[in-house]
Design a protein around this motif. Structure first.
Motif: not given
Ligand code: 13P
Ligand code: SF4
Length: 338
Positions: A167, A169, A188, A190, A193, A218-219
């Motif tokens: 991941d 992020n 990541g 989905h 994201g 999360c971004p």
């Protein structure tokens, strides 16, 4: 009981539920009769969480399975969680409700691709998020969850060369809080994201007192507006302790069930995704987690299928980095109560 070809094709037991039965009572009866325990992740639907013996985040679920003396573990979650249970408890029967319950994050890192990346970067140790296949864990030096990633990574000398995956992020977040420059896999989830920054800010405008809770999958732009960043269990704990009465929750919406149960007087608003197409709600759902239903739980227990099997040679290698993580976590975190 023989496993039917039609079940194998579908990936779950597709048998009608006897009419008029009390599903909850039958599930509990079978658990007692078979010495089975039900573990559920916070992202599963409320009815599944409510009947489970233990509900938790990825770390707590692994800690719990490592110490249960049940003969059968029924994992209501996704495939890699069942694999982790089987690796920790090779002598037990580990059941899942639906073999189609995968994970887009785990899928974003194939063992052969990771191996090639490792060969390109000799001298690096590998840290893998728990959302990975057993084959990826078998290539790994240590496993982490979002609950203990910082703690585990801090256990390496500051100048240790590390690869972190899958991941990106979470990796970026850990780099920022530890001052490291781990090499990051470009994977990541989905679901995480998908959150809309604009939607979250609009919700915050409508609820100015609300605190924003964000999962590290999360971004970065979503993490930037967070009041707190944490694992599902970490966010839940914060919501219980904090004096705020409104929260915007940027993680899979299943966690709202436990949050609302723990704090019935507080308001939890699911952070909106970019699009609601195919989701069926204005929140963010993991379709893999939602494959876990009470009816499948009944059939899984009754027919004791689908089982999770892990190649023993892979399991032996994968156990070491999981055990290492559990040993480090034990130093600070109490294991979940049985
Ligand atoms: P945690 O429950 O460990 O925060 O993990 C989130 C997740 O995405 C599980 O798939
Ligand atoms: Fe995997 Fe994302 Fe679903 Fe978690 S929410 S199980 S990371 S796909």
């Amino acid at each position: 009981m023989e496993v039917k070809d039609s079940w194998r094709e579908k990936g779950y037991v597709d048998e009608p539920i006897p009419e008029g039965i009390d599903l909850n009572a039958e599930i509990r009866r079978m658990c007692k009769e078979k010495n089975a325990v039900i573990l559920a992740h916070y992202y599963t639907e409320g009815a599944v969480q409510d009947i489970a013996d233990f509900v938790g985040d990825s770390l707590a679920l692994a800690q719990w399975s490592a110490k249960t003396d049940a003969d059968i573990i029924v994992m209501c979650g996704v495939h890699f969680m069942g694999e982790t249970n089987k690796i920790l408890c090779p002598g037990k029967k580990v059941l899942v409700l639906d073999l189609n319950a995968g994970c887009s994050l785990a899928d974003s890192c194939k063992a052969e691709d990771l191996k090639a990346f490792m060969d390109e970067h000799p001298g690096y140790k590998v840290v893998s998020y728990v959302n990975t296949t057993a084959a990826v864990k078998a290539l790994t030096d240590v496993v982490v969850t979002s609950s203990n990633a910082k703690l585990v990574i801090d256990s390496f000398p500051q100048d240790e060369k590390l690869i972190f995956g899958p991941d990106k992020n979470l990796g970026n977040y850990i780099n920022s809080v530890t001052g490291r420059e781990m090499l990051l896999w470009n994977g990541g989830c989905h679901v995480h994201g998908q959150f809309s920054l604009e939607g979250i800010l609009k919700l915050k405008e409508e609820h100015p007192q609300a605190k924003i809770l964000v999962h590290p999958e999360c971004p970065a732009p979503i993490q930037k507006v967070a009041d707190v960043i944490g694992s599902t269990a970490g966010l839940l704990k914060f919501a219980i302790k904090d004096e705020a009465t409104e929260f915007i929750v940027a993680t899979e919406s299943g966690i709202l069930h436990e949050m609302t149960k723990a704090c019935p007087q507080k308001v939890f608003l699911p952070a909106p995704p970019e699009t609601t197409e195919g989701i069926g709600c204005s929140c963010n759902e993991c379709e893999f987690m939602k494959l876990n239903t009470l009816k499948k739980l009944y059939n899984t227990l009754k027919y004791e299928w689908p089982t999770i099997e892990v190649d023993p040679a892979i399991a032996e290698k994968a156990l070491q980095p999981i055990d290492k993580m559990l040993a480090i976590s034990k130093q600070t975190l109490p294991p979940p109560s049985l």
